[in-house]
Design a protein around this motif. Sequence first.
Motif, short mmCIF file in Angstrom:
data_model
loop_
_atom_site.label_atom_id
_atom_site.label_comp_id
_atom_site.label_asym_id
_atom_site.label_seq_id
_atom_site.Cartn_x
_atom_site.Cartn_y
_atom_site.Cartn_z
N ILE A 24 -27.46 8.72 4.87
CA ILE A 24 -26.04 8.50 4.60
C ILE A 24 -25.22 9.08 5.74
O ILE A 24 -25.38 10.23 6.13
CB ILE A 24 -25.65 9.15 3.27
N VAL A 25 -24.31 8.26 6.28
CA VAL A 25 -23.44 8.71 7.38
C VAL A 25 -21.97 8.46 7.06
O VAL A 25 -21.09 8.84 7.83
CB VAL A 25 -23.80 8.01 8.71
N GLY A 26 -21.68 7.79 5.92
CA GLY A 26 -20.32 7.40 5.59
C GLY A 26 -20.16 5.90 5.72
O GLY A 26 -21.09 5.19 6.12
N SER B 174 -19.45 -3.48 -3.08
CA SER B 174 -20.38 -2.61 -2.37
C SER B 174 -20.05 -2.59 -0.88
O SER B 174 -19.45 -3.52 -0.34
CB SER B 174 -21.83 -3.07 -2.57
N PHE B 175 -20.45 -1.49 -0.23
CA PHE B 175 -20.31 -1.38 1.22
C PHE B 175 -21.41 -0.47 1.75
O PHE B 175 -21.87 0.45 1.06
CB PHE B 175 -18.92 -0.87 1.60
N PRO B 176 -21.87 -0.70 2.97
CA PRO B 176 -22.97 0.10 3.53
C PRO B 176 -22.49 1.48 3.95
O PRO B 176 -21.38 1.65 4.44
CB PRO B 176 -23.43 -0.73 4.73
N ILE B 177 -23.38 2.48 3.78
CA ILE B 177 -23.05 3.84 4.19
C ILE B 177 -24.15 4.46 5.05
O ILE B 177 -24.21 5.67 5.23
CB ILE B 177 -22.78 4.74 2.96
N SER B 178 -25.04 3.60 5.58
CA SER B 178 -26.05 4.05 6.54
C SER B 178 -25.99 3.14 7.76
O SER B 178 -25.49 2.01 7.69
CB SER B 178 -27.46 4.02 5.93
N THR B 179 -26.50 3.61 8.88
CA THR B 179 -26.37 2.86 10.12
C THR B 179 -27.10 1.52 10.08
O THR B 179 -26.70 0.57 10.75
CB THR B 179 -26.89 3.69 11.30
N ASP B 180 -28.18 1.44 9.31
CA ASP B 180 -28.92 0.17 9.24
C ASP B 180 -28.57 -0.63 7.99
O ASP B 180 -29.23 -1.63 7.69
CB ASP B 180 -30.43 0.44 9.28
N SER B 181 -27.54 -0.22 7.26
CA SER B 181 -27.06 -0.90 6.05
C SER B 181 -28.08 -0.93 4.91
O SER B 181 -27.92 -1.68 3.95
CB SER B 181 -26.64 -2.36 6.37
#
Length: 564
Positions: free
Chosen positions: A281-283, A316-323
Motif C-alpha cells: 500500500i502506497v496510497g 474502487s481505486f488502486p492503492i499500490s504501484t502495480d494496482s
Amino acid sequence: MQTGAYRIYSNTFGAGSVEDVAFENPDGSKVLIAYNSGNSAKTFSVADGTRSFDYTLNAGDAVTFKWSGPPQNGNHAPAATNVPDSAHDFTFQSLKGSASDPVIVTYDPALPANGNSIRTGNSLITYSLPFGASIQTAGTETVLDRSRWTVTASSNGDAPTKAIDGNLSTRWTSGHGLTNGDWFQINLGTKTSFNQIVLDTGANSAGDYVRQYQVYTSNDGVNWGSAIVDGTGSGQKVAVTLPAQTAQFIRIVNTGSSGSWWSIGEINVYAASNGTDSGSIVGPTAVSNSLQSQAWTSPEGAQVDVVYNGTDSSQSFPISTDSSVTYILPGGAAAMFTITNTSSLRQPAIGNLTPNAGMAGQTITINGANFGNVQGLGTVNFGSTPSSIRSWSDSSIGVMVPNGLLSGTVTVSVYGSNGLFAGKSSFTVKNPPALPRTGWVATASNVSPYGDVPGNMLDGNVNTRYSSGTGQHNGLWITVDMGQPQTFDEIAMDSGTSAGDYARSADVYVSTDGTNWTKVSTVNGNGPVEIAAFPVQTARYIKVVNTGSSGSWWSIAEFNVYKS
C-alpha cells in the motif's frame, strides 16, 4: 440547530479526547457541539474568524455553543491559546450536486494515529477505513503451504492447530473476551516471503473477529521489534496487507477489547506471485472520473490524499504501484491517506518506571514523552515478552508485568505509537513464594447471590472468584483469617478474568484478634492484579476495606499473602 444545517468542521483525537462537530444553519448562524469522552476535565479552544475563546469541559460532559458568526468591525478577542494551526479542510461536491451544500472532510494532525498504519522503508502510511470500506487484492497471490507450520497462542480455549486444519467449522479460540495483549503466532518452519495474512472466524463464530490488531515478524521467535502494521477488524474475514516481508515467525496481537472471544477458523498467509514488493500500500495511485480526489502537504511535511465518493454506489481505486491492491469506498464516504517520512516524526523517549519492581500481573506506569495519544504501532516488551497495555497516552503508558518471567532484572523496551524506538529501562521481577493457605477462611460484607462466595478467592483456581454482587462503594470489606499468626509484608488481589472488577481504592488492615485493627497500607487500583506492600507484620487476620466507588462489582479470583 436548524433544519437544513450542514456540517462545516469536526475533530476527533481518539478515545478519551474531546470530540466535536460544527454546523452552519441556513440563516448563517453556527453551532458547535463538543463532548469530553475522557476521565478528567479538558481545556480546548474554539476559534471562528478572528474571535476565539478557551473552555474547560468536565469528564463525560457535553456542551453546545451557538453564535451568529465573526463580527465585521470592533475589537477582537485575543487568539485562543490551544488552537492547532495544522488542520485543513477538503471541500467536495455533495451527493446532491449543490454548490451551496458542500461536503467538507477535515484533516487534523492528530487524526492519522487513530487510523490503520503501515511502516514501509522510511515512510509511515496511515489510512482511514470508514464503515463499509475494504481493501482487496487482485487474487493472484500464492497461498503458502501450511504443512511445516507450528502455531501457538497466548491462551487456548480451543487448540491453535484447529486454525490450520483445513476445516472452517473447527476453530482456535482465546477462551475469554478479547483483551489487549492476546496473541496468535505462526512458525512458518523456515524464512519465507509473504505480503498478506487472512483470518477467517468461520460463519458460526462471525462475531469473534479481532477488533484491533498489530502484526509483528521475527527470524528467531525471540526478537520482534516494533509492529509493522496496525489496523481494525470489521467482520468474519480480516485481510491484512503488509509490505513484503521475509521472516520465519508471525505474531498477530489483539490491541482491542470485547466481550466476544477471539476465534480463528482458518488462517492463511500469502506471497505476491511475482515475489516483489509491488503490492504494498502506497496510497491512491489513480482515481476514476466517478471519484473526487484532492492532495495537500501539511506544515509538518505529511502528504495527505483524500478521495471522496459522491455517487450512490461503491467505487474502487488502486492503492499500490502495480494496482494489485484496491480500496473499495462506499457511496457518500471519504478515505484519507497520510504519508509521513519517519525522520519528521516526533521522537518518543522513555523516562522512568513506577514502580520499578513488581510481580506478574501487576500494572506499572511508564513515564516519558511523545509516545502518541493512542497505541497504534506502540509496543512494550519485558525482555522478549510483550506486555498487555492497560492505558496509553502521550506521556505515560500503563502496562501489565507479563506472566512467566524469572525473578531478577529484565530490560523493558518501548516503541512509540509511530513505531519509533523510545528507549529502554530496567525492571526487577519479584516472584516470592505465597504463604500456604490451608485452613484459611474468608468472609465479606457483601456476597453475590450467584455462587461467587468468599472462599473462591482461596481455592487456587483463577477461573472462580469472590464477587460483591453490588457496585463498589466505601465500606465494602473482605476479611481473611489465616488460622494462626503469620509473618508477612505483602498481599496480592487478582481479579482474574473479571479484569475490570478490581478495587478502585482500598485500605489494608491487620489484626491479631479480629477485633482491634491497624491500618498498614493503601491500594490505589489501576489493574486486575493489585499489590499492597508494607513493613513486616505478624498477625492472624487481614481486612481490606474498599474506599472507592464504581459501577463494577468487586471481584477477587485469588488472594495471596507473601513474606518477600
